[in-house]
Design an enzyme around this catalytic site. Structure first.
Site, mmCIF file in Angstrom:
data_model
loop_
_atom_site.group_PDB
_atom_site.id
_atom_site.type_symbol
_atom_site.label_atom_id
_atom_site.label_comp_id
_atom_site.label_asym_id
_atom_site.label_seq_id
_atom_site.Cartn_x
_atom_site.Cartn_y
_atom_site.Cartn_z
ATOM 1 C CE LYS A 43 -0.274 0.151 5.051
ATOM 2 N NZ LYS A 43 -1.144 0.229 6.232
ATOM 3 N NE ARG A 141 -7.084 1.019 11.904
ATOM 4 C CZ ARG A 141 -5.815 0.849 11.519
ATOM 5 N NH1 ARG A 141 -4.941 1.822 11.676
ATOM 6 N NH2 ARG A 141 -5.426 -0.300 11.006
ATOM 7 C CE1 TYR A 269 10.886 32.910 4.542
ATOM 8 C CE2 TYR A 269 10.960 30.518 4.355
ATOM 9 C CZ TYR A 269 10.736 31.767 3.790
ATOM 10 O OH TYR A 269 10.358 31.863 2.477
#
Length: 375
Positions: A43, A141, A269
């Site tokens: 998968k 699940r 940054y």
């Protein structure tokens, strides 16, 4: 060295899958549980390693079947010319049953609604759908909860008698196999045994009972049953961290700029990092879009010019800066971001630790603009 040296190399960032490592890992599991009893789970594009390539390699090394989540992933394997048994276990209720049947793709039935759609989709086709009933063994699940399991088994048997389906398997999943010996694993196995007994009392004769994934296959022998589903283990990850498997992925990138900077130079940054000495900074053309987790900023390392080098400043969308000190590094030199660790480079596990995640997320998170190859 000039202040800024532009890159001369046209090489791209490259993600390389080592198929020999996949084969070695597959053989290890096949030896552990018996030849043909490994379902190679490919998968998510083979955990980011290339689904078709990993599938072919695993089958050649002893796996007997393939597993994916969606029907689209299974169809892609068939389009690649792979004719081994393939199970797809996570689909919407309105899954395209006709396509699955035509291509010989096995489907799970985690609910009465799924089973009904599968049976109806086979009616009039002259084909039986090959079905694995899926039981929730403790994850809340996917899979049928125990209270509906008897009804699902009875309905599946009725669909078999009607010539619509062939129930070839019963599957579950273990929530805590990453922690060998956890009591929830014993509870999950007990739930699986009860579920199989219910299915048999309903008249079903599933030939493939499977509940174990990589960690359970390695550390819970009682979980092996008829087959184990190995995905992470194929590409070198033991989620429990107890077994060293052979890593199968290497991410590299060329240096695109080099600059010499004075002490006190802010990097990136927010200037979250400032140099504490005069030093050389090397720029890599990879950022969080390419799979370098921003959460690893300031902790991560790469292997460059023979040594581990720290990533400094914030990892941005497209770029990461590496401090190389006083060493001579030139544009075009290749940094290894992660690999199996054989040459001292960081591993996917190292990056997972720096980012506070799991190696699965690192290897599946490499972005689409990184060039891929398998060897």
């Amino acid at each position: 060295m000039s202040a800024v040296l532009a890159a001369q190399s046209t090489r791209d960032a490259l993600l390389t899958t080592d198929l020999a490592a996949v084969a070695e890992n597959t053989r290890r599991f096949a030896d552990l549980v018996g030849g043909g009893a490994v379902m190679a789970v490919v998968k998510a594009d083979g955990f980011g390693h290339g689904a078709a390539e990993v599938a072919r390699t695993a089958l050649a090394a002893g796996a007997g079947a393939l597993g994916v989540t969606t029907l689209a992933e299974a169809v892609a394997l068939r389009a690649a010319g792979i004719d081994a048994p393939v199970l797809s276990w996570l689909n919407p209720v309105d899954v395209d049953v006709a396509t699955a049947c035509a291509l010989g793709i096995e489907l799970t039935a985690p609910s009465l609604a799924h089973l009904s759609v599968i049976a109806d989709g086979c009616a009039g086709t002259g084909r039986r759908a090959r079905v694995h009933l899926q039981l929730d063994t403790g994850m809340a699940r996917d899979g049928a909860p125990p209270r509906t399991w008897s009804a699902l088994a009875a309905a599946a048997r009725a669909a078999e008698v009607a010539g619509l389906v062939d129930v070839v398997g019963v599957m579950g999943h273990l929530a805590t196999a990453d922690e060998p010996g956890h009591p929830a694993t014993a509870a999950g196995l007990a739930a699986m045994r009860r579920g199989v007994a219910v299915a048999r009392r309903a008249g079903l004769r599933p030939r493939a009972r499977h509940v174990a994934a990589t960690s359970a296959a390695l550390h819970e022998p009682e979980s092996h049953l008829d087959m184990v589903r190995v995905g992470a283990g194929l590409i070198g990850i033991d989620p429990s961290g107890r077994t060293r498997l052979r890593g199968a992925l290497r991410l590299t990138a060329p240096v695109v700029q080099v600059r010499r900077v004075p002490s006190g130079t802010g990097v990136g940054y927010g200037h979250t990092h400032a140099t504490d000495r005069e030093t050389t900074l090397a720029l890599l053309p990879l950022g969080y879009y390419d799979g370098l987790p921003r959460a690893a900023s300031g902790r991560a390392e790469v292997l460059l010019a023979g040594r581990r080098r720290r990533v400094v400043g914030v990892i941005s969308m497209d770029q990461a800066v590496v401090d190389v000190g006083d060493d001579a590094v030139w544009p075009g030199e290749v940094a290894t971001v992660f690999g199996p660790g054989d040459d001292g480079e960081p591993t996917a596990g190292d990056w997972a630790d720096w980012a506070g995640t799991i190696p699965h997320e690192i290897v599946t998170g490499v972005g689409p603009r990184v060039r891929r190859c398998a060897r």
